[in-house]
Write a protein that holds these residues in place. Structure first.
Motif, PDB file in Angstrom:
ATOM      1  N   VAL A  96       0.834  -1.208   0.000  1.00  0.00           N
ATOM      2  CA  VAL A  96       0.000   0.000   0.000  1.00  0.00           C
ATOM      3  C   VAL A  96       0.869   1.258   0.000  1.00  0.00           C
ATOM      4  O   VAL A  96       0.578   2.235  -0.704  1.00  0.00           O
ATOM      5  N   SER A  97       1.944   1.237   0.769  1.00  0.00           N
ATOM      6  CA  SER A  97       2.825   2.408   0.854  1.00  0.00           C
ATOM      7  C   SER A  97       3.476   2.723  -0.493  1.00  0.00           C
ATOM      8  O   SER A  97       3.834   3.881  -0.761  1.00  0.00           O
ATOM      9  N   LEU A  98       3.624   1.720  -1.346  1.00  0.00           N
ATOM     10  CA  LEU A  98       4.164   1.927  -2.682  1.00  0.00           C
ATOM     11  C   LEU A  98       3.064   2.268  -3.689  1.00  0.00           C
ATOM     12  O   LEU A  98       3.258   3.083  -4.600  1.00  0.00           O
ATOM     13  N   LEU A  99       1.919   1.635  -3.514  1.00  0.00           N
ATOM     14  CA  LEU A  99       0.832   1.776  -4.485  1.00  0.00           C
ATOM     15  C   LEU A  99       0.175   3.149  -4.428  1.00  0.00           C
ATOM     16  O   LEU A  99      -0.147   3.742  -5.467  1.00  0.00           O
ATOM     17  N   VAL A 100      -0.010   3.693  -3.235  1.00  0.00           N
ATOM     18  CA  VAL A 100      -0.714   4.974  -3.091  1.00  0.00           C
ATOM     19  C   VAL A 100      -0.009   6.115  -3.821  1.00  0.00           C
ATOM     20  O   VAL A 100      -0.621   6.803  -4.649  1.00  0.00           O
ATOM     21  N   PRO A 101       1.283   6.371  -3.564  1.00  0.00           N
ATOM     22  CA  PRO A 101       1.944   7.467  -4.297  1.00  0.00           C
ATOM     23  C   PRO A 101       2.073   7.186  -5.792  1.00  0.00           C
ATOM     24  O   PRO A 101       2.027   8.119  -6.609  1.00  0.00           O
ATOM     25  N   PHE A 102       2.223   5.916  -6.158  1.00  0.00           N
ATOM     26  CA  PHE A 102       2.280   5.540  -7.575  1.00  0.00           C
ATOM     27  C   PHE A 102       0.995   5.954  -8.274  1.00  0.00           C
ATOM     28  O   PHE A 102       1.013   6.574  -9.354  1.00  0.00           O
ATOM     29  N   LEU A 103      -0.145   5.654  -7.658  1.00  0.00           N
ATOM     30  CA  LEU A 103      -1.435   5.992  -8.256  1.00  0.00           C
ATOM     31  C   LEU A 103      -1.678   7.492  -8.271  1.00  0.00           C
ATOM     32  O   LEU A 103      -2.312   8.023  -9.188  1.00  0.00           O
ATOM     33  N   GLU A 104      -1.172   8.196  -7.275  1.00  0.00           N
ATOM     34  CA  GLU A 104      -1.297   9.655  -7.271  1.00  0.00           C
ATOM     35  C   GLU A 104      -0.594  10.258  -8.482  1.00  0.00           C
ATOM     36  O   GLU A 104      -1.117  11.172  -9.135  1.00  0.00           O
ATOM     37  N   ASP A 105       0.578   9.740  -8.793  1.00  0.00           N
ATOM     38  CA  ASP A 105       1.319  10.219  -9.970  1.00  0.00           C
ATOM     39  C   ASP A 105       0.582   9.876 -11.258  1.00  0.00           C
ATOM     40  O   ASP A 105       0.538  10.687 -12.202  1.00  0.00           O
ATOM     41  N   ILE A 106       0.008   8.682 -11.310  1.00  0.00           N
ATOM     42  CA  ILE A 106      -0.752   8.268 -12.496  1.00  0.00           C
ATOM     43  C   ILE A 106      -1.926   9.213 -12.722  1.00  0.00           C
ATOM     44  O   ILE A 106      -2.189   9.661 -13.849  1.00  0.00           O
ATOM     45  N   HIS A 107      -2.648   9.538 -11.659  1.00  0.00           N
ATOM     46  CA  HIS A 107      -3.818  10.414 -11.798  1.00  0.00           C
ATOM     47  C   HIS A 107      -3.416  11.819 -12.235  1.00  0.00           C
ATOM     48  O   HIS A 107      -4.189  12.492 -12.943  1.00  0.00           O
ATOM     49  N   CYS A 108      -2.252  12.271 -11.844  1.00  0.00           N
ATOM     50  CA  CYS A 108      -1.756  13.571 -12.320  1.00  0.00           C
ATOM     51  C   CYS A 108      -1.611  13.572 -13.839  1.00  0.00           C
ATOM     52  O   CYS A 108      -1.967  14.544 -14.515  1.00  0.00           O
ATOM     53  N   ILE A 109      -1.099  12.467 -14.379  1.00  0.00           N
ATOM     54  CA  ILE A 109      -0.931  12.360 -15.826  1.00  0.00           C
ATOM     55  C   ILE A 109      -2.277  12.252 -16.530  1.00  0.00           C
ATOM     56  O   ILE A 109      -2.496  12.860 -17.591  1.00  0.00           O
ATOM     57  N   LEU A 110      -3.209  11.520 -15.951  1.00  0.00           N
ATOM     58  CA  LEU A 110      -4.543  11.397 -16.543  1.00  0.00           C
ATOM     59  C   LEU A 110      -5.225  12.766 -16.662  1.00  0.00           C
ATOM     60  O   LEU A 110      -5.910  13.049 -17.650  1.00  0.00           O
ATOM     61  N   LYS A 111      -5.029  13.610 -15.669  1.00  0.00           N
ATOM     62  CA  LYS A 111      -5.646  14.943 -15.699  1.00  0.00           C
ATOM     63  C   LYS A 111      -5.086  15.785 -16.837  1.00  0.00           C
ATOM     64  O   LYS A 111      -5.814  16.552 -17.473  1.00  0.00           O
ATOM     65  N   VAL A 112      -3.784  15.661 -17.093  1.00  0.00           N
ATOM     66  CA  VAL A 112      -3.157  16.423 -18.177  1.00  0.00           C
ATOM     67  C   VAL A 112      -3.814  16.103 -19.514  1.00  0.00           C
ATOM     68  O   VAL A 112      -4.012  16.986 -20.361  1.00  0.00           O
ATOM     69  N   TYR A 113      -4.204  14.847 -19.704  1.00  0.00           N
ATOM     70  CA  TYR A 113      -4.805  14.411 -20.961  1.00  0.00           C
ATOM     71  C   TYR A 113      -6.332  14.375 -20.890  1.00  0.00           C
ATOM     72  O   TYR A 113      -6.980  13.815 -21.773  1.00  0.00           O
ATOM     73  N   ASN A 114      -6.893  14.957 -19.839  1.00  0.00           N
ATOM     74  CA  ASN A 114      -8.360  15.020 -19.676  1.00  0.00           C
ATOM     75  C   ASN A 114      -9.004  13.645 -19.743  1.00  0.00           C
ATOM     76  O   ASN A 114     -10.096  13.485 -20.326  1.00  0.00           O
ATOM     77  N   LEU A 115      -8.337  12.664 -19.154  1.00  0.00           N
ATOM     78  CA  LEU A 115      -8.859  11.300 -19.167  1.00  0.00           C
ATOM     79  C   LEU A 115      -9.407  10.874 -17.809  1.00  0.00           C
ATOM     80  O   LEU A 115      -9.928   9.767 -17.669  1.00  0.00           O
ATOM     81  N   ASP A 116      -9.297  11.739 -16.818  1.00  0.00           N
ATOM     82  CA  ASP A 116      -9.629  11.347 -15.440  1.00  0.00           C
ATOM     83  C   ASP A 116     -11.117  11.293 -15.163  1.00  0.00           C
ATOM     84  O   ASP A 116     -11.528  10.749 -14.139  1.00  0.00           O
ATOM     85  N   ARG A 117     -11.967  11.795 -16.072  1.00  0.00           N
ATOM     86  CA  ARG A 117     -13.412  11.813 -15.802  1.00  0.00           C
ATOM     87  C   ARG A 117     -14.189  10.879 -16.720  1.00  0.00           C
ATOM     88  O   ARG A 117     -15.414  10.943 -16.777  1.00  0.00           O
ATOM     89  N   LEU A 118     -13.521  10.002 -17.418  1.00  0.00           N
ATOM     90  CA  LEU A 118     -14.190   9.102 -18.341  1.00  0.00           C
ATOM     91  C   LEU A 118     -15.114   8.130 -17.602  1.00  0.00           C
ATOM     92  O   LEU A 118     -14.743   7.552 -16.587  1.00  0.00           O
ATOM     93  N   LYS A 119     -16.294   7.932 -18.143  1.00  0.00           N
ATOM     94  CA  LYS A 119     -17.232   6.948 -17.582  1.00  0.00           C
ATOM     95  C   LYS A 119     -17.411   5.793 -18.560  1.00  0.00           C
ATOM     96  O   LYS A 119     -17.047   5.882 -19.732  1.00  0.00           O
ATOM     97  N   SER A 120     -17.953   4.687 -18.053  1.00  0.00           N
ATOM     98  CA  SER A 120     -18.214   3.539 -18.926  1.00  0.00           C
ATOM     99  C   SER A 120     -19.331   3.894 -19.884  1.00  0.00           C
ATOM    100  O   SER A 120     -20.205   4.710 -19.596  1.00  0.00           O
ATOM    101  N   ASN A 121     -19.294   3.249 -21.056  1.00  0.00           N
ATOM    102  CA  ASN A 121     -20.327   3.508 -22.054  1.00  0.00           C
ATOM    103  C   ASN A 121     -21.596   2.760 -21.727  1.00  0.00           C
ATOM    104  O   ASN A 121     -21.566   1.712 -21.143  1.00  0.00           O
TER     105      ASN A 121
END
Length: 222
Positions: free
Chosen positions: A197-222
């Motif tokens: 968990v201590s490794l996964l949490v900051p890893f995912l925080e960084d991933i979400h930062c990148i998703l926001k740059v590409y406007n992919l963080d709000r995608l919903k299922s079709n």
């Protein structure tokens, strides 16, 4: 065959820790795209390990597991089409965004978003299990993790299917026993889960930062 199963069981938590320990991503600076990097193959290896963990939850995770597997395979195919360029997942986002394909149902970008959310769910579930709350059972831990990470992005069909499936989760002890290595005590397993968990949490925080740059963080299922 038995030796193969023992290796598989022994490697689930440990392998995820090892993979995350060396998996380095580079965030874009000041919300700009330049320089961002997410290594494709190590990320997909991590997702395969998550599949093994979700298998322990049982039939409840069958639909999620199928989605994860399909999304991994889609990104593997994209990577294999151009291994040099697509060794960085961010290059896939750039290419699809430039062509207007990034938010389409079968895009690599969308597959990555859903794989990230599956990792979010796994992280939330592990954190819930690390909190020693005698009033909280496995079903509640799965429900809370789902509500926090996947439900906001699911349509009503997926949510309805999940409400039925959650009744099939194992009890907490059974799940923890399935995660443990042979002859490993519960305290050791909990320590390993804390490390993961201590490794996964900051890893995912960084991933979400990148998703926001590409406007992919709000995608919903079709």
């Amino acid at each position: 065959m038995k030796r193969s199963r023992d290796i598989e069981k022994r490697s689930e938590i440990n392998s995820a820790i090892e993979e995350l320990s060396v998996l380095v991503i580079v965030k874009p600076e000041e919300d700009h795209e330049a320089g961002a990097r997410i290594p494709t193959k190590p990320f997909l290896s991590l997702c395969y390990m998550v599949l093994q963990v979700l298998d322990k939850v049982g039939p409840t995770m069958a639909v999620l597991r199928q989605d994860i597997h399909q999304n991994i395979k889609r990104l593997e195919a994209i990577h294999e089409s151009n291994p040099l360029t697509n060794s960085n997942l961010v290059e896939i986002f750039k290419s699809e965004t430039s062509k207007g394909n990034g938010k389409k149902r079968v895009s690599g970008s969308k597959s990555f978003v859903w794989l990230t959310r599956s990792l979010d769910f796994t992280s939330a579930l592990l954190q819930a299990l690390l909190v020693k709350d005698p009033k909280k059972n496995m079903e509640q831990a799965v429900q809370e993790s789902y509500d926090a990470t996947l439900k906001p992005w699911h349509g009503w069909i997926a949510s309805a299917a999940y409400r039925v499936a959650i009744k099939l989760v194992p009890d907490t002890k059974t799940f923890m026993d399935l995660l443990r290595e042979k002859d490993e005590d519960c305290n050791t397993l909990m320590e390993k889960m804390e490390i993961l968990v201590s490794l996964l949490v900051p890893f995912l925080e960084d991933i979400h930062c990148i998703l926001k740059v590409y406007n992919l963080d709000r995608l919903k299922s079709n």
